[in-house]
Design a protein around this motif. Structure first.
Motif, PDB file in Angstrom:
ATOM      1  N   THR A  69      51.626  34.718  41.541  1.00 18.67           N
ATOM      2  CA  THR A  69      50.956  35.959  41.377  1.00 18.67           C
ATOM      3  C   THR A  69      50.419  35.605  39.737  1.00 18.67           C
ATOM      4  O   THR A  69      50.967  35.199  38.955  1.00 18.67           O
ATOM      5  N   ALA A  70      49.039  35.982  39.586  1.00 17.24           N
ATOM      6  CA  ALA A  70      48.325  35.881  38.433  1.00 17.24           C
ATOM      7  C   ALA A  70      47.977  37.135  37.979  1.00 17.24           C
ATOM      8  O   ALA A  70      47.323  38.040  38.823  1.00 17.24           O
ATOM      9  N   ARG A  71      48.603  37.792  36.699  1.00 18.99           N
ATOM     10  CA  ARG A  71      48.362  38.957  36.192  1.00 18.99           C
ATOM     11  C   ARG A  71      47.907  39.063  34.907  1.00 18.99           C
ATOM     12  O   ARG A  71      48.010  38.221  34.038  1.00 18.99           O
ATOM     13  N   ASN A  72      47.083  39.980  34.649  1.00 14.56           N
ATOM     14  CA  ASN A  72      46.647  40.536  33.136  1.00 14.56           C
ATOM     15  C   ASN A  72      46.852  42.021  33.059  1.00 14.56           C
ATOM     16  O   ASN A  72      47.100  42.828  34.330  1.00 14.56           O
ATOM     17  N   PRO A 109      39.908  41.788  36.032  1.00 11.31           N
ATOM     18  CA  PRO A 109      41.185  41.542  36.760  1.00 11.31           C
ATOM     19  C   PRO A 109      41.157  40.001  36.942  1.00 11.31           C
ATOM     20  O   PRO A 109      40.079  39.139  37.039  1.00 11.31           O
ATOM     21  N   PRO A 110      42.335  39.593  37.142  1.00 16.96           N
ATOM     22  CA  PRO A 110      42.512  37.850  37.757  1.00 16.96           C
ATOM     23  C   PRO A 110      41.781  37.805  39.190  1.00 16.96           C
ATOM     24  O   PRO A 110      41.893  38.658  39.934  1.00 16.96           O
ATOM     25  N   THR A 111      41.487  36.581  39.488  1.00 17.70           N
ATOM     26  CA  THR A 111      40.819  36.001  40.689  1.00 17.70           C
ATOM     27  C   THR A 111      41.428  34.819  40.825  1.00 17.70           C
ATOM     28  O   THR A 111      41.342  33.758  39.906  1.00 17.70           O
ATOM     29  N   ILE A 112      42.332  34.549  41.973  1.00 15.13           N
ATOM     30  CA  ILE A 112      42.535  33.392  42.372  1.00 15.13           C
ATOM     31  C   ILE A 112      41.553  32.422  42.738  1.00 15.13           C
ATOM     32  O   ILE A 112      40.833  32.636  43.502  1.00 15.13           O
ATOM     33  N   THR A 113      41.467  31.095  42.160  1.00 18.51           N
ATOM     34  CA  THR A 113      40.467  29.952  42.310  1.00 18.51           C
ATOM     35  C   THR A 113      41.028  29.004  43.113  1.00 18.51           C
ATOM     36  O   THR A 113      39.976  28.284  43.773  1.00 18.51           O
ATOM     37  N   ALA A 168      46.664  39.537  40.894  1.00 16.58           N
ATOM     38  CA  ALA A 168      46.170  38.710  42.277  1.00 16.58           C
ATOM     39  C   ALA A 168      47.387  37.894  42.685  1.00 16.58           C
ATOM     40  O   ALA A 168      47.980  37.280  41.966  1.00 16.58           O
ATOM     41  N   ILE A 169      47.468  37.678  43.854  1.00 22.35           N
ATOM     42  CA  ILE A 169      48.392  37.091  44.445  1.00 22.35           C
ATOM     43  C   ILE A 169      48.109  35.995  45.566  1.00 22.35           C
ATOM     44  O   ILE A 169      46.783  36.154  46.223  1.00 22.35           O
TER      45      ILE A 169
END
Length: 1193
Positions: A118-121, A39-43, A126-127
């Motif tokens: 929002t980062a989505r796959n 899943p996405p991870t905010i970096t 992830a927000i």
């Protein structure tokens, strides 16, 4: 035997817990390889409160990773932000970062708002945090007309700044027209609000350019307020101005410049409140006016100011505490003081807290069918509310997942499947802020893989630790095994340490540790292995070190440095001078193992260091070069040693370190010892303590250390002449924290109220804390009960109050220190008592035994111990004199108190008044106060002897009587029975005559004595009596009158004119005789008095010749004959009757005898006259010229 690393089992060798904990955290947060689905991870993201420069483009960051790569979307103010519809907004390719082009057109205010990315796959969403975008503002000052300020010398003054509201708030400072900062002091200072405060003004404060500036850092602009004009005038100047306009009554006196006690300019009143958030800087301010200028002091009520976090600013008018916490809540008091007084202001501080993490959720990688959990724990004040989201949607409305169960701050997963993959958000929020954390659950079925590069070569110096990496990944989590050699020889557990992240540690590598090591990772889906290689190298050593050298100016010196090293390593030799490069000078030559310095100068003296470096280690050695003058050699000077230098710390362990140094010059007196001192820069900066002493032959010392101390060391050398100056301090060495070694001392338990127990102790100092986060575990229980211990952990304070306790009950108490590392040893148990209350019962059976008229003994029965309700202090007797037995007149007197310590049941009452009526009662006393009084007991004291009569006067003296008047005794101490009067005469020689004793009735206050001798002095003794005996006496003296006729005659003679003339003639004659005698004696002649002396019967004194009036012959042998006994005057300076016949009056014309220069009487040379009979009646004393003179005088 093979060693396995199990994912949830750890072997923790002693002393390695902190390192293993760190490694454990690393492995749990280990990234999933990017080639695997995740899943996405905010970096990366912009800050929550994002203030932008309106002159530049707006960039809002949002970066994330994931597999497949995530797509990005934005919301603005809670609704979808359609980027494609706004031509000024672009999104960075492969990223979520927005760029808003406002430099070409548009305004920053248009894009003000709350943004969220929002980062989505396919595995989840992830927000980011809510990013509040606001443009910075630096508004202009509002136009205002500022009137000039005129005030008198000594008055207080506040110059307001009131800057415009900017974003962020501006920085305020005061300057003049020349952009020079205005000087500030204890008298003049700037407040937190920007105003300029004058505690009292002086003439030098007069100026026309007080200007307040506001600097807006975000936009790099400065705004300026209109200048303020201030004029300070003296009282004389003010009166000169008034004189031209007003009448005399308007004049000012010097009171305007009079000294005065302090008053607060800010804050107002006696108390105020301040609220601050945890982690911020708490700033408290007090500014006072007064003359002289007040000084500000700060204290914390019921506590101490934190030493390492407290700072004073603005001449102690501002108190700052950094990293403020809930323990800093309480009442702070500022005190303004000058010689005329002091005032106080109390600031009540409440520390609130925005949410902060206790345990943030971590990414979770599970294989199908496994269980797991996400934990989200936060704290704050008030307590934050925890809410969960799934893929950015509140979990209450998110799609249902049968493997998921929510239990407050924990999500429990059981028997997960691939569809359980998602990104969960934990939101912890209260009124002061929020925390948002993303944590994914990634359900994967992956065989193990080794992430460390294959065939990695590790080279380590012998006797040092070796760490061989084996980074791995797999789902389920693999187990790791290590083998040595091609045949997989077993690794012994006592030699190796296996970490959870797969690393193999060899604590002390030896030559036989060289070889190939294989790491094998296994799970149910497969196995992976990797080989690494370890080589152990010999340490580099200097086998021939450079030596200390003394060389004459102009000479040559050579330093040698031979190095032994591992044959596979190539060392490089570098020479340094005073830790710097060698001078670029041809006189310095480096040749293999030698450094040669030719034509040495004074500047060449110093420390020369040989440094041998390899790729794995380095080693160095130093020597000192001293340059001296050439011959002739000066006479040696003897002095204390020079300070040691080149201090170095090696072998740095948790509780020991090795210190080495280079001795300074011993100045021709051998060094006998070295003294080592240490400084703790963390707890007692600037204070040096004695560490140890070593022999003068040593240049190293192994030092024992305490935990959590920031050590610096210095060394002093000692010889027969004294101690050197200290060396420069060594580098600092911070020892690791450990649990406290000791517990607080002076633990006591005393109640301040009947229903509480106040537990106090002496806190540990910073040196004793052994680590950060010092706290105390306070435990208590009733001594005589079966209750379990009750415990509470408190901050670094010295008191804890237990409420709701029964009255005066014994408690067992213990106080244990703890810090972030752990607890101190089990503390000793002490006994205390809860609060005392007033006793409930009065002493009984009170008995009084009167011993005598001034002393009584009191007895009582003790009260039951349970009724005392406290520590028995003793018994207290209240007694008072209620009435007089003689007058039967009741009147209340002041009560007297006697306290008898301890458990005594009797006591003596001294100092009572005789013949009095007394009342008393008894009370028991404890630490709280007195109990009820016993019933009053009455007793009487018997009669005593009276005091002396209050006064005695003799009135109406006559020739033969005297009248006595007196006042009764002020303290009769009983019933008076009679008075006793004794008297006796006193003659002219002060001899006492017979004593007469006379009794006088008690009701008399006047008595006349008759038939006394006239002109006689009497002495009287007078006292009163009661049945108990005679009291103190009072004495007096008086004289009866003289004979009136004789007295009048003496007065008449003394006042007659003829008598006065006669006395003057006699005085003149005596003067003439003195002159003649003096002249004759100086001529050496003899006085013809000898013959007449022989013919006269008196052998001492002869009359003068009557025929010629000359003196008889006088012999020198008789110059100093003594006077007759009868010629001397008595000591009381009166002439006795029996001596008057032979007095000096007979020799001369009735004048007093006088002395000439040689001390003899002139009367010896004058003729003796016949006595004349007394005129009138006979008297005991003739009215001689002597008496007449006495009367005249």
């Amino acid at each position: 035997m093979q060693l396995e690393i199990m994912p949830r089992k750890k072997r923790l060798p002693a002393g390695r817990a902190p390192l293993l904990l760190l490694l454990c955290q690393l492995v749990r947060a280990l990234d999933v390889p990017l080639d695997l689905v995740q899943p996405p991870t905010i970096t990366q993201q912009s800050p929550k409160d994002y203030i932008i420069d309106p002159r530049e483009n707006i960039v809002i960051q949002c970066e994330a990773k994931g597999k497949p790569p995530p797509s990005f979307s934005w919301t603005r103010n809670g609704t979808h932000f359609d980027i494609e519809k706004d031509p000024l907004v672009t999104m960075k390719p492969g990223s979520g970062t927005l760029t808003i082009n406002i430099m070409s057109e548009g305004k920053a205010e248009t894009y003000e708002g709350v943004y969220q990315c929002t980062a989505r796959n396919e595995r989840g969403a992830a927000i980011s945090n809510n990013i509040v975008v606001r443009p910075s503002r630096s508004p202009l000052w509002t136009k205002e007309k500022l009137e000039p300020i005129t005030l008198r010398n000594g008055q207080s003054l506040i110059l307001p700044c009131r800057p415009p509201l900017g974003l962020p708030p501006p920085i305020i400072f005061w300057m003049d027209n020349s952009f020079q900062r205005l000087p500030q002091s204890e008298r003049v200072s700037q407040g937190l609000n920007g105003d300029l405060y004058f505690s009292n003004v002086l003439p030098e404060d007069t100026r026309e350019d007080y200007i307040c500036y506001a600097r807006f850092n975000h936009t790099q602009t400065i705004q300026q307020k209109q200048p303020i004009s201030v004029k300070v005038i003296s009282v004389d100047e003010l009166n000169d101005t008034i004189a031209a306009n007003l009448n005399d009554s308007e004049f000012y006196s010097a009171k305007s410049n009079r000294e005065r006690p302090p008053t607060f300019l800010t804050p107002e009143g006696n108390a105020s409140h301040k609220e601050e958030l945890r982690g911020n800087v708490l700033s408290l301010e007090c500014i006072a006016e007064g003359l002289p200028t007040p000084i500000i002091y700060w204290i914390k009520e019921d506590g101490t100011l934190p030493i390492n976090r407290t700072f004073y600013k603005n001449f102690k008018k501002t108190l700052q505490i950094i990293q403020v916490s809930e323990a800093d809540s309480g009442n702070y008091q500022c005190i303004a003081k000058n010689p005329l007084g002091a005032i106080y202001h109390t600031i009540s501080v409440t520390v609130k807290a925005a949410p902060y993490w206790i345990m943030a959720p971590q990414n979770l990688v599970l294989s199908p069918g496994e269980d797991g959990r996400l934990i989200c724990r936060a704290n704050g004040n008030p307590k934050p509310r925890i809410s969960w989201l799934s893929n950015g949607v509140p979990i209450e409305i998110a799609p249902d997942d049968p493997s998921r169960n929510i239990d407050g701050d924990t999500i429990i997963f059981s028997n997960v499947q691939e569809r359980s993959s998602a990104v969960y958000q934990c939101n912890a929020s209260n009124e002061y802020g929020y925390l948002l954390a993303n944590a994914f659950v990634n359900v994967l079925a992956e065989p193990p893989r080794i992430l460390t590069s294959a065939n990695t070569l590790y080279q380590v110096i012998t006797d040092r630790p070796a760490l061989l990496d084996c980074a791995f990944f797999g789902s389920p989590l693999p187990t790791v095994e290590w083998f040595k050699g091609a045949k997989g020889s077993a690794l012994r557990e006592d030699i190796y340490v296996l970490h959870e992240n797969g690393t193999l540690e060899i604590p002390v590598a030896q030559k036989d540790s060289t070889g190939t090591y294989t790491c094998v990772a296994r799970n149910k889906l497969g196995m992976a292995k990797n080989e690494v290689h370890l080589e152990i190298k010999d340490a580099t050593r200097i086998i021939k070190q450079p030596e200390y050298a003394v060389v004459q100016r102009g000479g040559t010196v050579s330093f040698e440095c031979k190095v032994k090293h591992d044959h596979t390593l190539i060392p490089t030799i570098t020479w340094l001078k005073d830790n710097g490069e060698l001078p670029n000078d041809g006189r310095f030559t480096v040749d293999k193992d030698h450094l040669v310095v030719a034509d040495v100068w004074d500047d060449d003296g110093g420390t020369y260091t040989c440094v041998a470096n390899t790729t794995l280690d380095n080693v160095s050695a130093s020597a000192v070069l001293s340059v001296v003058a050439p011959t002739p050699t000066p006479a040696p000077t003897y002095d204390v040693p020079n300070p040691p230098f080149d201090l170095e710390l090696t072998d740095q362990l948790d509780k020991s370190v090795q210190l080495s140094w280079t001795p300074g010059n011993d100045n021709n007196s051998p060094i006998t010892k070295f003294i080592i001192e240490y400084e703790d820069a963390m707890h007692e900066a600037g204070l040096w303590h004695h560490q140890t002493e070593v022999s003068g032959m040593q240049t190293t010392a192994q030092l024992k250390l305490s935990p959590y101390v920031n050590y610096s060391f210095r060394v002093m050398a000692v010889n027969s002449l004294g101690r050197s100056l200290p060396s420069e301090a060594s580098e600092q060495y911070l020892t690791k924290a450990a649990e406290p070694d000791t517990n607080p001392t002076a633990v006591e338990g005393l109640g301040s109220e009947p229903d509480n127990l106040v537990i106090t102790w002496k806190p540990l100092n910073g040196f004793e804390s052994n680590g950060p986060g010092l706290q105390y575990k306070v435990s208590w229980r009733q001594k005589d009960g079966d209750d379990e211990w009750t415990s509470v952990v408190v901050a670094n304070v010295s008191k804890y109050i237990v409420s709701g306790t029964p009255t005066f009950v014994p408690y067992l108490i213990k106080v244990q220190a703890l810090n972030d590392v752990g607890f101190a040893p089990e503390p000793a148990v002490v006994m205390g008592h809860s609060g005392e209350d007033l006793p409930m019962v009065a002493p009984g059976n009170v008995r009084v035994n009167v011993v005598n008229s001034t002393l009584a003994e009191v007895h009582w029965d003790p009260v039951p111990l349970k009724s005392i309700r406290g520590h028995l202090q003793g018994y207290r007797i209240y007694y008072w004199k209620a009435q007089s037995s003689s007058k039967r007149n009741r009147r209340h007197l002041e009560k007297k108190i006697l306290t008898f310590q301890g458990s005594k049941t009797h006591g003596m009452l001294p100092g009572l008044e005789p013949f009095s009526h007394y009342t008393l009662n008894v009370r028991v006393v404890n630490g709280k106060g007195e109990g009820p009084a016993s019933p009053d007991r009455v007793f009487n004291t018997p009669e005593g002897v009276p005091s002396a009569p209050s006064s005695l006067k003799i009135v109406n003296p006559t020739l033969d009587s005297l009248t006595l008047e007196w006042d009764p005794p002020s303290r009769p101490n009983g019933i008076l029975t009679e008075y006793t009067l004794k008297y006796q005469p006193i003659n002219s020689t002060h001899e006492l005559g017979p004593l007469v004793d006379l009794k006088i009735p008690a009701n008399k206050t006047r008595w006349t004595l008759k038939n006394l001798n006239f002109s006689t002095r009497y002495k009287f003794y007078f006292y009163a009596q009661t049945a108990a005996g005679s009291g103190s006496q009072i004495t007096e003296e008086a004289v009866t009158n003289v004979d009136e006729a004789m007295a009048s005659r003496q007065v008449d003679i003394a006042t007659q004119g003829w008598f006065i003339g006669l006395m003057c003639a006699v005085a003149l004659l005596i003067l003439i005789l003195l002159i003649v005698c003096f002249i004759r004696r100086n001529k050496g002649g003899k006085y013809p008095v000898k013959e007449k002396e022989d013919a006269h019967a008196d052998p001492e004194i002869q009359p003068m010749k009557e025929d010629d009036g000359t003196f008889g012959e006088y012999s020198d042998a008789e110059d100093h004959k003594p006077l007759k006994k009868g010629s001397r005057t008595p000591s009381d300076r009166t002439v006795k009757k029996e001596d008057s016949d032979d007095s000096l009056v007979d020799y001369g014309e009735g004048v007093n005898g006088q002395f000439n220069e040689d001390g003899s009487f002139i009367g010896q040379y004058s003729g003796k006259k016949e006595k004349e009979p007394a005129e009138g009646n006979e008297s005991s004393e003739a009215p001689s010229p002597v008496n007449a003179m006495n009367s005249f005088v």
